[in-house]
Design a protein around this motif. Sequence first.
Motif, PDB file in Angstrom:
ATOM      1  N   VAL A 130       0.858  -1.187   0.000  1.00 23.97           N
ATOM      2  CA  VAL A 130       0.000   0.000   0.000  1.00 23.97           C
ATOM      3  C   VAL A 130       0.894   1.238   0.000  1.00 23.97           C
ATOM      4  N   PRO A 131       0.617   2.204  -0.881  1.00 24.83           N
ATOM      5  CA  PRO A 131       1.452   3.416  -0.885  1.00 24.83           C
ATOM      6  C   PRO A 131       1.464   4.057   0.499  1.00 24.83           C
ATOM      7  N   SER A 132       2.629   4.517   0.934  1.00 27.15           N
ATOM      8  CA  SER A 132       2.727   5.041   2.297  1.00 27.15           C
ATOM      9  C   SER A 132       2.375   6.525   2.328  1.00 27.15           C
ATOM     10  N   VAL A 133       2.004   6.981   3.515  1.00 21.30           N
ATOM     11  CA  VAL A 133       1.668   8.391   3.733  1.00 21.30           C
ATOM     12  C   VAL A 133       2.494   8.858   4.921  1.00 21.30           C
ATOM     13  N   ALA A 134       3.066  10.055   4.831  1.00 19.48           N
ATOM     14  CA  ALA A 134       3.816  10.605   5.965  1.00 19.48           C
ATOM     15  C   ALA A 134       2.845  11.284   6.924  1.00 19.48           C
ATOM     16  N   ARG A 135       3.241  11.354   8.207  1.00 19.11           N
ATOM     17  CA  ARG A 135       2.343  11.913   9.219  1.00 19.11           C
ATOM     18  C   ARG A 135       1.945  13.356   8.912  1.00 19.11           C
ATOM     19  N   GLU A 136       2.887  14.102   8.311  1.00 16.96           N
ATOM     20  CA  GLU A 136       2.569  15.506   8.024  1.00 16.96           C
ATOM     21  C   GLU A 136       1.649  15.662   6.808  1.00 16.96           C
ATOM     22  N   ASP A 137       1.409  14.562   6.094  1.00 22.47           N
ATOM     23  CA  ASP A 137       0.568  14.640   4.896  1.00 22.47           C
ATOM     24  C   ASP A 137      -0.835  14.094   5.118  1.00 22.47           C
ATOM     25  N   LEU A 138      -1.256  13.915   6.358  1.00 19.93           N
ATOM     26  CA  LEU A 138      -2.588  13.354   6.617  1.00 19.93           C
ATOM     27  C   LEU A 138      -3.669  14.277   6.055  1.00 19.93           C
ATOM     28  N   THR A 139      -4.589  13.686   5.306  1.00 19.07           N
ATOM     29  CA  THR A 139      -5.711  14.469   4.763  1.00 19.07           C
ATOM     30  C   THR A 139      -7.057  13.938   5.243  1.00 19.07           C
ATOM     31  N   ASP A 140      -7.133  12.614   5.448  1.00 24.03           N
ATOM     32  CA  ASP A 140      -8.426  11.981   5.738  1.00 24.03           C
ATOM     33  C   ASP A 140      -8.629  11.720   7.226  1.00 24.03           C
ATOM     34  N   VAL A 141      -7.568  11.944   8.006  1.00 27.78           N
ATOM     35  CA  VAL A 141      -7.584  11.583   9.415  1.00 27.78           C
ATOM     36  C   VAL A 141      -6.922  12.709  10.208  1.00 27.78           C
ATOM     37  N   ILE A 142      -7.431  12.977  11.393  1.00 28.71           N
ATOM     38  CA  ILE A 142      -6.753  13.910  12.315  1.00 28.71           C
ATOM     39  C   ILE A 142      -6.142  13.069  13.426  1.00 28.71           C
ATOM     40  N   TYR A 143      -4.858  13.309  13.701  1.00 29.50           N
ATOM     41  CA  TYR A 143      -4.162  12.529  14.736  1.00 29.50           C
ATOM     42  C   TYR A 143      -3.672  13.469  15.809  1.00 29.50           C
ATOM     43  N   GLN A 144      -4.116  13.213  17.048  1.00 32.53           N
ATOM     44  CA  GLN A 144      -3.732  14.079  18.168  1.00 32.53           C
ATOM     45  C   GLN A 144      -3.217  13.227  19.311  1.00 32.53           C
ATOM     46  N   LYS A 145      -2.218  13.779  20.016  1.00 29.81           N
ATOM     47  CA  LYS A 145      -1.742  13.117  21.240  1.00 29.81           C
ATOM     48  C   LYS A 145      -1.787  14.141  22.361  1.00 29.81           C
ATOM     49  N   ALA A 146      -2.420  13.769  23.473  1.00 25.86           N
ATOM     50  CA  ALA A 146      -2.484  14.659  24.628  1.00 25.86           C
ATOM     51  C   ALA A 146      -1.174  14.498  25.392  1.00 25.86           C
ATOM     52  N   VAL A 147      -0.307  15.503  25.261  1.00 20.68           N
ATOM     53  CA  VAL A 147       1.027  15.413  25.860  1.00 20.68           C
ATOM     54  C   VAL A 147       0.901  15.259  27.377  1.00 20.68           C
ATOM     55  N   GLY A 148       1.597  14.272  27.917  1.00 20.43           N
ATOM     56  CA  GLY A 148       1.574  14.039  29.357  1.00 20.43           C
ATOM     57  C   GLY A 148       0.350  13.276  29.840  1.00 20.43           C
ATOM     58  N   GLU A 149      -0.603  13.025  28.964  1.00 23.24           N
ATOM     59  CA  GLU A 149      -1.839  12.346  29.363  1.00 23.24           C
ATOM     60  C   GLU A 149      -1.812  10.856  29.064  1.00 23.24           C
ATOM     61  N   GLY A 150      -1.082  10.481  27.991  1.00 29.08           N
ATOM     62  CA  GLY A 150      -1.051   9.070  27.604  1.00 29.08           C
ATOM     63  C   GLY A 150      -2.166   8.675  26.660  1.00 29.08           C
ATOM     64  N   ILE A 151      -2.860   9.664  26.085  1.00 31.05           N
ATOM     65  CA  ILE A 151      -4.004   9.368  25.216  1.00 31.05           C
ATOM     66  C   ILE A 151      -3.717   9.837  23.789  1.00 31.05           C
ATOM     67  N   ALA A 152      -3.938   8.950  22.820  1.00 26.72           N
ATOM     68  CA  ALA A 152      -3.876   9.330  21.408  1.00 26.72           C
ATOM     69  C   ALA A 152      -5.293   9.287  20.850  1.00 26.72           C
ATOM     70  N   LYS A 153      -5.597  10.195  19.941  1.00 26.76           N
ATOM     71  CA  LYS A 153      -6.941  10.227  19.343  1.00 26.76           C
ATOM     72  C   LYS A 153      -6.830  10.245  17.826  1.00 26.76           C
ATOM     73  N   ILE A 154      -7.538   9.315  17.192  1.00 27.28           N
ATOM     74  CA  ILE A 154      -7.562   9.224  15.734  1.00 27.28           C
ATOM     75  C   ILE A 154      -8.988   9.546  15.293  1.00 27.28           C
ATOM     76  N   THR A 155      -9.120  10.604  14.486  1.00 29.35           N
ATOM     77  CA  THR A 155     -10.453  11.053  14.056  1.00 29.35           C
ATOM     78  C   THR A 155     -10.573  10.885  12.548  1.00 29.35           C
ATOM     79  N   ILE A 156     -11.521  10.074  12.112  1.00 30.15           N
ATOM     80  CA  ILE A 156     -11.770   9.938  10.672  1.00 30.15           C
ATOM     81  C   ILE A 156     -12.419  11.243  10.213  1.00 30.15           C
ATOM     82  N   ASN A 157     -11.790  11.888   9.232  1.00 30.28           N
ATOM     83  CA  ASN A 157     -12.173  13.265   8.928  1.00 30.28           C
ATOM     84  C   ASN A 157     -12.675  13.424   7.491  1.00 30.28           C
TER      85      ASN A 157
END
Length: 272
Positions: A1-28
């Motif tokens: 599958v062609p790869s995508v770099a993290r800075e090139d995300l278009t269809d998904v929002i990726y967030q990490k709560a620094v110091g919280e331990g939680i990552a959030k993936i949002t289909i966008n």
Amino acid sequence: VPSVAREDLTDVIYQKAVGEGIAKITINRPDKRNAFRPRTVTEMSLCFADARDDPSIGVVILTGAGDLAFCSGGDQSVRGKGGYVGADGVPRLNVLDLQMQIRRLPKPVVAAVAGYAVGGGHILHMVCDLTIAADNAVFGQTGPKVGSFDAGYGSTHMARLVGQKRAREMWFLARLYGAAEAERMGLVNKVVPLRELEPETLAWCRQILSNSPTALRLLKSALNAAEDGQAGIQQLGGDATMLFYQSEEGNEGREAYLSGRRPDFSRFPRLP
Ligand code: 2NE
């Protein structure tokens, strides 16, 4: 599958709560009720891989942008013969690999569902470890209406969650179910008013994070192993090896080999 770099995300929002331990993936893709195309799945996979590898992350939230949908499944406008077609022209069902990735992720994955979770989107929430739903959530399998089905986790894991009769009902009739009914069926852990979906999901994540990560990892592996046959045992076995490598007994074997002496395991007890 062609790869995508993290800075090139278009269809998904990726967030990490620094110091919280939680990552959030949002289909966008809210204009399409967050339907996924091959690129969407590739991007989700990239984010899940990052969350797995990041030792500061202990739990992952999967959700959809907006209040109208978690995910409406495969994007029917790019469905070709043999799968969903991306920029490379190749038909794929790469969401099946993503289901495996979520299932195998050694950290809890929590689905936060507002609006529609239907078709392949319904299967994505089912393979998450927990589901928190807003009171406007709607669940169901639409595949048979559009000439599609998922005879893997989408059917067999569903039957483990809701029972054989209900699973056959969901697939054969392709009905949609409200949040309260989904909760009664065992598809959902908790239903909350829409405005409380995010805070409630975060509260569940924080409670998870207060517990032993290794205990949670082994529990997820064990629950998978009971359903996933040899592949599930392989995950649980890998976790056992990981723990053994951290023990003095495991390291005695390695150190003896590297220093060219016989290993001495005599000091390690044979517990009952
Ligand atoms: C999700 C649902 C029930 C929402 O209904 P509603 O009335 O709230 O919205 P509407 O107007 O239907 O949808 C809004 C826009 O999103 C697009 C629609 O075409 C519409 O586009 P515009 O008219 O504004 O241009 N849209 C929504 N879902 C889409 C989809 N899946 N693909 C492409 N465009 C989509 C209602 O929209 C609905 O029933 N959607 C279809 C659900 C569905 O059948 N999904 C595929 C199941 S098969 C599958 O996911 C699958 C599998 O079975 C096996 C392997 C892999 C995938």
